[in-house]
Design a protein around this motif. Structure first.
Motif, PDB file in Angstrom:
ATOM      1  N   ASP A 169       0.812  -1.221   0.000  1.00  0.00           N
ATOM      2  CA  ASP A 169       0.000   0.000   0.000  1.00  0.00           C
ATOM      3  C   ASP A 169       0.850   1.278   0.000  1.00  0.00           C
ATOM      4  N   ASN A 172      -4.859 -10.537  -4.170  1.00  0.00           N
ATOM      5  CA  ASN A 172      -4.781  -9.952  -2.817  1.00  0.00           C
ATOM      6  C   ASN A 172      -4.345  -8.487  -2.920  1.00  0.00           C
ATOM      7  N   ALA A 173      -3.666  -8.150  -4.018  1.00  0.00           N
ATOM      8  CA  ALA A 173      -3.200  -6.773  -4.198  1.00  0.00           C
ATOM      9  C   ALA A 173      -4.339  -5.881  -4.681  1.00  0.00           C
ATOM     10  N   GLY A 206      -4.601 -12.400   9.373  1.00  0.00           N
ATOM     11  CA  GLY A 206      -5.291 -11.233   8.804  1.00  0.00           C
ATOM     12  C   GLY A 206      -5.146 -11.231   7.295  1.00  0.00           C
ATOM     13  N   THR A 261      -6.119 -11.694   3.204  1.00  0.00           N
ATOM     14  CA  THR A 261      -7.206 -11.119   2.412  1.00  0.00           C
ATOM     15  C   THR A 261      -8.294 -12.161   2.124  1.00  0.00           C
ATOM     16  N   GLN A 272       2.256  -6.167  -2.877  1.00  0.00           N
ATOM     17  CA  GLN A 272       2.634  -6.166  -1.451  1.00  0.00           C
ATOM     18  C   GLN A 272       3.955  -5.405  -1.241  1.00  0.00           C
ATOM     19  N   VAL A 307       3.035 -12.577   6.963  1.00  0.00           N
ATOM     20  CA  VAL A 307       3.529 -12.191   5.644  1.00  0.00           C
ATOM     21  C   VAL A 307       2.611 -12.777   4.586  1.00  0.00           C
ATOM     22  N   THR A 308       2.860 -12.419   3.339  1.00  0.00           N
ATOM     23  CA  THR A 308       2.154 -13.094   2.261  1.00  0.00           C
ATOM     24  C   THR A 308       2.983 -14.319   1.858  1.00  0.00           C
ATOM     25  N   VAL A 362      -1.801  -3.528   7.016  1.00  0.00           N
ATOM     26  CA  VAL A 362      -3.107  -4.154   7.273  1.00  0.00           C
ATOM     27  C   VAL A 362      -2.871  -5.578   7.732  1.00  0.00           C
ATOM     28  N   ARG A 383     -10.561  -2.928   4.698  1.00  0.00           N
ATOM     29  CA  ARG A 383     -10.174  -2.835   6.114  1.00  0.00           C
ATOM     30  C   ARG A 383      -9.414  -1.536   6.381  1.00  0.00           C
TER      31      ARG A 383
END
Ligand code: IMP
Length: 428
Positions: free
Chosen positions: A13, A38-39, A125, A127, A221, A235-236, A270, A300
């Motif tokens: 972000d 997810n992005a 948390g 997506t 990300q 993390v992703t 996030v 969110r």
């Protein structure tokens, strides 16, 4: 040869969508090399905010090629929706958008498992887009690649095996036979949609490089969400770092010319996980409101804090960043004083390098240095020297702390609201 990687230096972000949109004009190819839907890359197109999740923003220029490389995981339903949204804006993607044969496909069971793991396991948390479970299948060597999906027999066999493998986790939550029926029912529609886009993207990149085309590699990300170098396990499941381009797009390391890091003037994240500079006061609320810090994918609200130079210094090192763009500087213009985190403190030890320990990441206190507020308007300024002197000092101090040169300053959401600090340099 002219290749540039644009990546996030914090927790995502940072404003990469807009930066890629800005630089795409100079590029011939824009390539996504990891992550999935997810992005959420927000930009202003035809004076309105526009969000792309999977397709690179270069698609908005009619003469650019956009590639979704092998390191990306693809949700076909979401991709089709995105293509339809673009079609409504009269943006043609056929013949310009290509998806790697080796990109893995996200299926409905990945999303369901993502949700189950979030609710019943360690809460990351996520997506809930099925990203982690899709990459897990890739690593387990049971994933379905685009090329596998297009060969119906191969796909049906893999689907059968996948549903058996996932029976234990899905069993009490849903009727697996109906799930299978749904996936097979969608087959004709999605395989027909996918087929014209599928290509050997690594080969295409190689060819483009040999013809001296300009290639921009776009991360999703950020470095602190990197599977190896981020705040693990929060993390992703992919590698947004510069090294991710080699494995995620099939490009050798000597073919990469430069890396541009994108960093926000303050910090946000996030989802769950450590966030040393997090603010729970009115300054945090100010960043959230002024910066409209709400997720482009999930809606969110983002956690907000002061600029963390420990984090960005870590990113500069891991990605070998020489040049940076600072974004959202305008969102700091009303503050009377500004803090910068210069180190972490834990049990009387000072950490200037980002620590890998979960305990230190969780309990460290930020060590701040203070500067006066900008004391002047930043929004609308069109060259570096016209920025309030305190804003110039802030930028110079950040450069010194993170060890790379800030060559672009972004002061708003529009493409035009970017200042080139050292004049109009070429980015490729
Ligand atoms: P996942 O990528 O959905 O598995 O989520 C893992 C973590 O990465 C969560 O903390 C998400 O909030 C975060 N995340 C994933 N994509 C983005 C993004 O584009 N921007 C910011 N955070 C993200």
């Amino acid at each position: 040869m002219s290749t540039l990687i644009v990546l996030g230096t914090q927790w995502g972000d940072e404003g990469k969508g807009k930066v890629v949109y800005y630089l795409s004009k100079q590029a011939d190819y824009v390539v996504r090399y990891q992550g999935g839907n997810n992005a959420g890359h927000t930009l202003i197109f035809e004076d309105k905010p526009f969000v792309l999740h999977l397709i690179p923003s270069g698609i908005l220029f009619p003469d650019k090629y956009c590639l979704i490389a092998n390191g990306v995981v693809v949700d076909l339903k979401s991709l089709k929706e995105e293509v339809n949204v673009l079609a409504k804006k009269k943006i043609v993607v056929k013949g310009r958008l290509f998806i790697s044969e080796q990109a893995h496909i996200i299926f409905p069971y990945h999303k369901i498992i993502d949700g189950i793991l979030e609710d019943e396991n360690v809460k990351i948390g996520t997506t809930r887009k099925g990203i982690g479970p899709a990459y897990a299948d890739k690593v387990k060597r049971i994933g379905v690649r685009a090329i596998d999906y297009l060969e119906r027999d191969v796909f049906e066999d893999l689907l059968e095996k996948n549903l058996i493998e996932k029976a234990a986790i899905l069993e009490n939550k849903m009727d697996i036979a109906s799930l299978k029926k749904e996936i097979l029912g969608d087959y004709s529609e999605f395989s027909e949609f996918l087929r014209p886009f599928v290509a050997n993207t690594s080969f295409m990149i190689e060819e483009a490089i040999s013809k001296n085309k300009k290639i921009l590699f776009e991360s999703a990300q950020g470095t602190l969400l990197d599977l190896d170098f981020g705040t693990y396990p929060f993390v992703t499941s992919s590698n947004p770092i510069a090294g991710g381009v080699c494995s995620g797009a099939g490009v050798g390391p000597t073919k990469i010319n430069s890396v541009l890091g994108v960093m926000k003037a303050y910090t946000t994240r996030v989802g769950e996980g450590p966030f040393t500079v997090e603010l729970f006061d009115e300054v945090g609320d100010y960043f959230r409101e002024k910066g409209e810090e709400y997720g482009a994918t999930t809606g969110r609200s983002r956690r907000c804090g002061w600029f963390d130079s420990v984090v960005v210094r870590h990113s500069v090192r891991v990605n070998d960043i020489k040049r940076l763009i600072i974004t959202k500087l305008d969102c700091m213009e009303d503050l009377d004083k500004i803090k910068i985190c210069v180190a972490y403190k834990y049990k009387n030890n000072i950490y200037k390098d980002f620590p890998a320990s979960r305990t230190i990441q969780k309990y460290a206190e930020p060590v701040y240095e203070e500067m006066p507020g900008f004391n002047g308007k930043v929004k609308g300024v069109t060259n570096f020297k016209s920025l309030p002197i305190n804003a110039q000092r802030y930028i110079k101090r950040l450069e010194g702390l993170v060890g790379a040169s800030i060559d672009l300053v972004s002061l708003g959401r529009k493409r035009e609201e970017i200042i080139e600090v050292n004049g109009g340099t070429s980015w490729f």
